[in-house]
Write a protein that holds these residues in place. Structure first.
Motif, PDB file in Angstrom:
ATOM      1  N   ALA A  27      32.744  31.214  -4.725  1.00 56.55           N
ATOM      2  CA  ALA A  27      32.488  32.100  -5.867  1.00 56.55           C
ATOM      3  C   ALA A  27      31.094  31.899  -6.454  1.00 56.55           C
ATOM      4  CB  ALA A  27      33.551  31.912  -6.942  1.00 56.55           C
ATOM      5  N   GLU A  28      30.698  30.662  -6.660  1.00 60.41           N
ATOM      6  CA  GLU A  28      29.380  30.396  -7.251  1.00 60.41           C
ATOM      7  C   GLU A  28      28.261  30.844  -6.316  1.00 60.41           C
ATOM      8  OE1 GLU A  28      26.887  26.524  -8.644  1.00 60.41           O
ATOM      9  OE2 GLU A  28      29.006  26.598  -9.232  1.00 60.41           O
ATOM     10  N   LYS A  29      28.423  30.564  -5.028  1.00 58.25           N
ATOM     11  CA  LYS A  29      27.393  30.911  -4.047  1.00 58.25           C
ATOM     12  C   LYS A  29      27.223  32.431  -3.893  1.00 58.25           C
ATOM     13  CE  LYS A  29      28.276  29.889   0.283  1.00 58.25           C
ATOM     14  NZ  LYS A  29      28.398  29.232   1.590  1.00 58.25           N
ATOM     15  N   LEU A  30      28.306  33.200  -4.115  1.00 59.71           N
ATOM     16  CA  LEU A  30      28.268  34.648  -3.909  1.00 59.71           C
ATOM     17  C   LEU A  30      28.216  35.429  -5.219  1.00 59.71           C
ATOM     18  CD1 LEU A  30      30.877  34.908  -1.015  1.00 59.71           C
ATOM     19  CD2 LEU A  30      28.396  34.661  -0.855  1.00 59.71           C
ATOM     20  N   ALA A  31      27.986  34.750  -6.322  1.00 53.76           N
ATOM     21  CA  ALA A  31      27.976  35.395  -7.640  1.00 53.76           C
ATOM     22  C   ALA A  31      26.914  36.493  -7.755  1.00 53.76           C
ATOM     23  CB  ALA A  31      27.774  34.350  -8.727  1.00 53.76           C
ATOM     24  N   HIS A  32      25.882  36.451  -6.932  1.00 51.57           N
ATOM     25  CA  HIS A  32      24.799  37.429  -6.996  1.00 51.57           C
ATOM     26  C   HIS A  32      25.160  38.783  -6.379  1.00 51.57           C
ATOM     27  CE1 HIS A  32      24.501  35.825  -2.930  1.00 51.57           C
ATOM     28  NE2 HIS A  32      23.871  36.936  -2.619  1.00 51.57           N
ATOM     29  N   LEU A  33      26.285  38.874  -5.666  1.00 47.37           N
ATOM     30  CA  LEU A  33      26.662  40.131  -5.023  1.00 47.37           C
ATOM     31  C   LEU A  33      27.024  41.190  -6.060  1.00 47.37           C
ATOM     32  CD1 LEU A  33      28.910  38.894  -2.078  1.00 47.37           C
ATOM     33  CD2 LEU A  33      26.507  39.571  -1.998  1.00 47.37           C
ATOM     34  N   ALA A  34      26.620  42.436  -5.779  1.00 48.52           N
ATOM     35  CA  ALA A  34      26.907  43.554  -6.671  1.00 48.52           C
ATOM     36  C   ALA A  34      27.774  44.580  -5.946  1.00 48.52           C
ATOM     37  CB  ALA A  34      25.595  44.199  -7.115  1.00 48.52           C
ATOM     38  N   PRO A  35      28.618  45.310  -6.660  1.00 47.60           N
ATOM     39  CA  PRO A  35      29.419  46.359  -6.020  1.00 47.60           C
ATOM     40  C   PRO A  35      28.536  47.340  -5.249  1.00 47.60           C
ATOM     41  CG  PRO A  35      30.168  46.007  -8.264  1.00 47.60           C
ATOM     42  CD  PRO A  35      28.896  45.217  -8.087  1.00 47.60           C
ATOM     43  N   GLY A  36      28.942  47.657  -4.028  1.00 44.28           N
ATOM     44  CA  GLY A  36      28.191  48.598  -3.199  1.00 44.28           C
ATOM     45  C   GLY A  36      27.022  47.990  -2.444  1.00 44.28           C
ATOM     46  N   GLN A  37      26.732  46.720  -2.674  1.00 44.41           N
ATOM     47  CA  GLN A  37      25.609  46.057  -2.003  1.00 44.41           C
ATOM     48  C   GLN A  37      25.911  45.882  -0.522  1.00 44.41           C
ATOM     49  OE1 GLN A  37      24.547  42.321  -3.785  1.00 44.41           O
ATOM     50  NE2 GLN A  37      23.225  41.723  -2.091  1.00 44.41           N
ATOM     51  N   ARG A  38      24.914  46.155   0.326  1.00 40.13           N
ATOM     52  CA  ARG A  38      25.053  45.946   1.769  1.00 40.13           C
ATOM     53  C   ARG A  38      24.831  44.476   2.083  1.00 40.13           C
ATOM     54  NH1 ARG A  38      25.129  49.690   5.315  1.00 40.13           N
ATOM     55  NH2 ARG A  38      24.776  51.870   4.933  1.00 40.13           N
ATOM     56  N   ILE A  39      25.674  43.932   2.977  1.00 39.73           N
ATOM     57  CA  ILE A  39      25.564  42.527   3.371  1.00 39.73           C
ATOM     58  C   ILE A  39      25.878  42.379   4.851  1.00 39.73           C
ATOM     59  CG2 ILE A  39      26.132  41.552   1.106  1.00 39.73           C
ATOM     60  CD1 ILE A  39      29.021  41.160   2.151  1.00 39.73           C
ATOM     61  N   ASP A  40      25.398  41.307   5.441  1.00 43.30           N
ATOM     62  CA  ASP A  40      25.846  40.861   6.758  1.00 43.30           C
ATOM     63  C   ASP A  40      26.875  39.772   6.483  1.00 43.30           C
ATOM     64  OD1 ASP A  40      24.162  42.504   8.234  1.00 43.30           O
ATOM     65  OD2 ASP A  40      22.577  41.010   8.392  1.00 43.30           O
ATOM     66  N   LEU A  41      27.998  39.835   7.197  1.00 41.13           N
ATOM     67  CA  LEU A  41      29.116  38.952   6.901  1.00 41.13           C
ATOM     68  C   LEU A  41      29.572  38.214   8.149  1.00 41.13           C
ATOM     69  CD1 LEU A  41      31.310  38.344   4.658  1.00 41.13           C
ATOM     70  CD2 LEU A  41      32.656  40.117   5.767  1.00 41.13           C
ATOM     71  N   ALA A  42      29.644  36.894   8.062  1.00 42.87           N
ATOM     72  CA  ALA A  42      30.270  36.078   9.113  1.00 42.87           C
ATOM     73  C   ALA A  42      31.701  35.823   8.641  1.00 42.87           C
ATOM     74  CB  ALA A  42      29.517  34.765   9.293  1.00 42.87           C
ATOM     75  N   HIS A  43      32.674  36.077   9.507  1.00 39.93           N
ATOM     76  CA  HIS A  43      34.066  35.983   9.098  1.00 39.93           C
ATOM     77  C   HIS A  43      34.972  35.697  10.286  1.00 39.93           C
ATOM     78  CE1 HIS A  43      33.663  40.059  10.619  1.00 39.93           C
ATOM     79  NE2 HIS A  43      34.952  39.972  10.909  1.00 39.93           N
ATOM     80  N   ARG A  44      36.228  35.420   9.974  1.00 35.72           N
ATOM     81  CA  ARG A  44      37.262  35.368  11.003  1.00 35.72           C
ATOM     82  C   ARG A  44      38.445  36.164  10.479  1.00 35.72           C
ATOM     83  NH1 ARG A  44      41.380  31.984   9.554  1.00 35.72           N
ATOM     84  NH2 ARG A  44      40.858  30.354   8.074  1.00 35.72           N
ATOM     85  N   PRO A  45      39.109  36.922  11.343  1.00 31.31           N
ATOM     86  CA  PRO A  45      40.267  37.694  10.899  1.00 31.31           C
ATOM     87  C   PRO A  45      41.494  36.795  10.751  1.00 31.31           C
ATOM     88  CG  PRO A  45      39.903  38.050  13.226  1.00 31.31           C
ATOM     89  CD  PRO A  45      38.774  37.178  12.736  1.00 31.31           C
ATOM     90  N   GLU A  46      42.381  37.194   9.876  1.00 32.22           N
ATOM     91  CA  GLU A  46      43.612  36.447   9.665  1.00 32.22           C
ATOM     92  C   GLU A  46      44.711  37.440   9.278  1.00 32.22           C
ATOM     93  OE1 GLU A  46      43.686  32.449   7.644  1.00 32.22           O
ATOM     94  OE2 GLU A  46      44.561  33.677   6.052  1.00 32.22           O
ATOM     95  N   VAL A  47      45.927  37.184   9.725  1.00 28.79           N
ATOM     96  CA  VAL A  47      47.060  38.018   9.329  1.00 28.79           C
ATOM     97  C   VAL A  47      47.636  37.443   8.044  1.00 28.79           C
ATOM     98  CG1 VAL A  47      49.350  38.852   9.950  1.00 28.79           C
ATOM     99  CG2 VAL A  47      47.572  38.690  11.701  1.00 28.79           C
ATOM    100  N   ASN A  48      47.705  38.261   7.017  1.00 28.50           N
ATOM    101  CA  ASN A  48      48.278  37.869   5.740  1.00 28.50           C
ATOM    102  C   ASN A  48      49.711  38.401   5.703  1.00 28.50           C
ATOM    103  OD1 ASN A  48      48.769  37.117   3.114  1.00 28.50           O
ATOM    104  ND2 ASN A  48      47.528  38.732   2.209  1.00 28.50           N
TER     105      ASN A  48
END
Length: 70
Positions: A27-48
């Motif tokens: 949360a602290e590291k990503l606090a600068h993100l704004a709604p609608g902002q374009r980003i590159d995202l590293a992720h892994r999928p997971e079934v919830n």
């Protein structure tokens, strides 16, 4: 999610498709993100599996500003 100010739940969109994502302990590291902002995202999928309902969500590993097209 979790303790206040520790985790984030994000709603992402690409190509008209919407996905849910969780960023644990970021949360602290990503606090600068704004709604609608374009980003590159590293992720892994997971079934919830919540209350018998299954959905795919992304677990965020890293975020950066997108590279400019050259």
């Amino acid at each position: 999610l979790g303790r206040p100010g520790e985790h984030l739940k994000l709603q992402l969109e690409q190509g008209g498709k919407k996905l849910s994502a969780k960023a644990w302990r970021q949360a602290e590291k990503l606090a600068h993100l704004a709604p609608g902002q374009r980003i590159d995202l590293a992720h892994r999928p997971e079934v919830n599996n919540w209350k018998g309902r299954k959905s795919v969500e992304l677990i965020v590993k890293g975020v950066r500003s997108p590279r400019s097209a050259s």
